[in-house]
Write a protein that holds these residues in place. Structure first.
Motif, PDB file in Angstrom:
ATOM      1  N   MET A  83       0.822  -1.200   0.000  1.00  0.00           N
ATOM      2  CA  MET A  83       0.000   0.000   0.000  1.00  0.00           C
ATOM      3  C   MET A  83       0.859   1.255   0.000  1.00  0.00           C
ATOM      4  N   GLN A  84       0.199   2.348  -0.342  1.00  0.00           N
ATOM      5  CA  GLN A  84       0.884   3.608  -0.536  1.00  0.00           C
ATOM      6  C   GLN A  84       1.495   4.176   0.736  1.00  0.00           C
ATOM      7  N   THR A  85       0.668   4.288   1.772  1.00  0.00           N
ATOM      8  CA  THR A  85       1.127   4.923   3.013  1.00  0.00           C
ATOM      9  C   THR A  85       0.594   4.159   4.213  1.00  0.00           C
ATOM     10  N   GLY A  86       1.146   4.493   5.377  1.00  0.00           N
ATOM     11  CA  GLY A  86       0.644   3.931   6.620  1.00  0.00           C
ATOM     12  C   GLY A  86       0.806   2.436   6.703  1.00  0.00           C
ATOM     13  N   GLY A  87      -0.002   1.839   7.576  1.00  0.00           N
ATOM     14  CA  GLY A  87      -0.013   0.389   7.679  1.00  0.00           C
ATOM     15  C   GLY A  87       1.155  -0.203   8.445  1.00  0.00           C
ATOM     16  N   GLU A 135      12.509   3.606   2.949  1.00  0.00           N
ATOM     17  CA  GLU A 135      12.815   2.387   3.714  1.00  0.00           C
ATOM     18  C   GLU A 135      11.539   1.718   4.198  1.00  0.00           C
ATOM     19  N   GLN A 136      10.557   2.550   4.617  1.00  0.00           N
ATOM     20  CA  GLN A 136       9.273   1.989   5.043  1.00  0.00           C
ATOM     21  C   GLN A 136       8.570   1.306   3.869  1.00  0.00           C
ATOM     22  N   GLN A 137       8.737   1.895   2.688  1.00  0.00           N
ATOM     23  CA  GLN A 137       8.118   1.306   1.506  1.00  0.00           C
ATOM     24  C   GLN A 137       8.737  -0.065   1.212  1.00  0.00           C
ATOM     25  N   ARG A 138      10.031  -0.181   1.426  1.00  0.00           N
ATOM     26  CA  ARG A 138      10.688  -1.475   1.211  1.00  0.00           C
ATOM     27  C   ARG A 138      10.219  -2.480   2.253  1.00  0.00           C
ATOM     28  N   LEU A 139       9.957  -1.987   3.462  1.00  0.00           N
ATOM     29  CA  LEU A 139       9.440  -2.881   4.504  1.00  0.00           C
ATOM     30  C   LEU A 139       8.060  -3.415   4.090  1.00  0.00           C
TER      31      LEU A 139
END
Lengths: 296, 266
Positions: A83-87, A135-139
């Motif tokens: 997903m794009q953001t959050g989570g 980095e969060q996006q890679r997570l």
């Protein structure tokens, strides 16, 4: 049953009150395809992805993922999403986040493997709240890899990533697809769709407006524009020229959209008193706007 | 490169896929949830340190050894403080549910086989475990101090009743978590529960029959406090039970209402 369609949408609509977010999408995606869902914000991309994930129900129509209902497919780990953001929880470490989510599936890849695949092994001990957007996006990508899904849905996956990260990310995705993983990603970056997808599905106002390979979609809006100063332009003669798509007159300036702009230029300079000629290629951006009707 | 080829099954192999057991519940998840709570400094201070400190402040007052039911005044205060501590942990746990929803974590979990009911159940288990820890800490602190006195059976009964009563405040935590968005719910719940404890006859005994007492008997801490102490005092007035049940219904109703409003946009 042997050749299960990865994604099947049949006449799917979704309304939020009076707003028709999706107005009838019919779609089949075969296993192993890398498909871009291209369209401006509010086109209905995220709404469609939510329905594929079983996060919301279509107002009418049928949605199937790997031949199952979306919730069944998720329960079996067949479909996952970035997903794009959050989570994410800021107070967990990267490794804890992966271990937590991984523990919920019946069978998963190992924590170390998905960390490596997402390129965040060195961040394992860091708190999620201290990670950058990329980095969060890679997570999120690592989490999506956990169940080894047959279908991977990505909603604007490279938001917040730098150029290098973006390239590495897509390398990983292409690698996956070559092993049979189906990938559907939503994006509003044209180059991204053109560069990484086998197939581009262009959506606008909740409908599919074009569906084909990158070059097919581009060809739909091919051509160039000739701009010239010509007082009292003869629109009828211009339109009669071969390969002219449209003619616009704004005061003394005339804009001609055409496939064969050379012929238009020759005509304008040779047979009329038009001057200040300018020929510009219609970029993908403009083609995109044209097809999705954002300009209007 | 070797990591890329180590995947055994092909992703397209649909038939070999199992559905997770227990609706997705695992000890790993419960373990991480507990670790999160214990790592949170604010939670530790409000739930473990503060109640014990309150006991030392109030439990040593004049007349601590006067008889109350089967024990003494210090034991009565001990049960009250344990209740306060356990209520705080439960409320903190409940507030976390709302915070996690606002962060979109619930959305991430919806993309796993985890059943939403199992998620809530896990949170309740975490709240009960933390409540047990809080009650145990207050009890140990007080045993060391040596003033409280009551039969062992009563001691255990009070502790168990206290832990069960804290579910009321887990629901309150969820409710407040939605009212106060972000991570500031504990800032409201901390002083809020302290105020309720004063009003609810938990910190300072209020003389029965006074106007103050009538007001107190309507506040949320009053009922559960009477229930938690009933094994010690051998008294359980009907209005205390009504109080506890009504507040539980209100908090659960409020929490459920907010959650259902929220699921529309998971």
């Amino acid at each position: 049953m042997t050749t299960t369609t990865a994604v099947s949408l049949r006449d799917v609509t979704k309304n939020f009150g009076d707003v028709e977010a999706v107005r009838g999408i019919d779609l089949d995606i075969e296993p192993g395809e890398v498909v871009a869902f291209l369209g401006p914000n509010g086109a209905g991309k995220t709404t469609t992805i939510d329905m594929l994930l079983g996060l919301s129900q279509p107002t009418s129509g049928a949605v199937e993922v790997m031949g199952l209902s979306p919730r069944d497919a998720i329960a079996r780990g067949l479909v996952s999403a970035v997903m794009q953001t959050g989570g994410l929880l800021k107070d967990l470490t990267v490794r804890e986040t992966v271990a937590y989510v991984g523990s919920l599936f019946a069978t998963t890849e190992s924590v170390d493997e998905v960390l490596a695949r997402a390129g965040i092994t060195q961040l394992a001990g860091r708190k999620v709240g201290k990670c950058s957007g990329g980095e969060q996006q890679r997570l999120r990508f690592a989490l999506a890899l956990l169940p080894d899904p047959a279908l991977l849905l990505l909603d604007e996956p490279t938001t917040g990533m730098d150029v290098e990260g973006r390239r590495a990310f897509w390398g990983e995705i292409r690698e996956d697809a070559s092993r049979g993983r189906t990938v559907l990603f939503a994006t509003h970056y044209l180059e991204e769709a053109d560069q990484y997808a086998d197939r581009i599905i262009l959506v606008s106002n909740g409908r599919v407006v074009a569906d084909g390979t990158g070059s097919q979609v581009k060809a739909l809006a091919s051509g160039r524009t000739v701009r010239a100063t010509w007082a009292g332009a003869d629109v009828e003669r211009l339109t009669a020229l071969g390969g002219v798509d449209s003619v616009e007159v704004r005061g003394d300036t005339v804009h001609v959209h055409a496939k064969d702009t050379d012929a238009v230029a020759r005509f304008l300079l040779g047979e009329t008193d038009a001057r200040d000629l300018e020929i510009t290629a219609r970029g993908l951006e403009e083609a995109f706007l044209n097809l999705t009707g954002v300009q209007q | 490169m070797s990591t890329l080829t180590s995947t055994v099954t092909s992703p397209t192999d649909v038939t070999g896929r199992a559905v997770a057991r227990w609706g997705g519940f695992t000890p790993t998840m419960l373990g991480i949830e507990l670790r999160r709570m214990l790592r949170n400094r604010r939670t530790i201070i409000f739930t473990l340190v503060f109640p014990a400190a309150m006991f030392f402040a109030f439990g040593g007052q004049d007349g601590w050894d006067e008889k109350v039911g089967q024990g003494n005044v210090a034991a009565y205060i001990l049960v009250s403080m344990a209740l306060y501590g356990a209520a705080m942990t439960a409320a903190a746990g409940g507030a976390m549910v709302a915070v996690e929803r606002s962060l979109g974590w619930s959305r991430t979990l919806r993309l796993t086989p985890l059943n939403p009911a199992v998620y809530i159940l896990t949170k309740a288990l975490v709240a009960l475990t933390m409540g047990t820890i809080a009650v145990t800490v207050v009890n140990i602190a007080d045993i060391i101090q040596g003033k409280p006195h009551m039969p062992v059976g009563t001691w255990i009964a009070c502790a168990v009743l206290t832990v069960v009563c804290t579910l009321v405040f887990a629901a309150l935590g969820v409710f407040v978590g939605y009212l106060v968005p972000g991570e500031n719910a504990m800032q409201v719940l901390g002083p809020g529960l302290a105020l309720m404890s004063f009003l609810g006859n938990v910190f300072i005994p209020i003389t029965e029959g006074t106007t103050m007492w009538h007001i107190a008997s309507l506040t949320p801490m009053f009922g559960v406090a009477e229930i938690a102490r009933s094994s010690l005092t051998h008294e359980l007035p009907w209005y205390a039970v009504v109080n506890a049940v009504v507040w539980l219904a209100l908090f659960v109703g409020g929490a459920a209402w907010w959650m259902s409003r929220d699921t529309a946009r998971v």
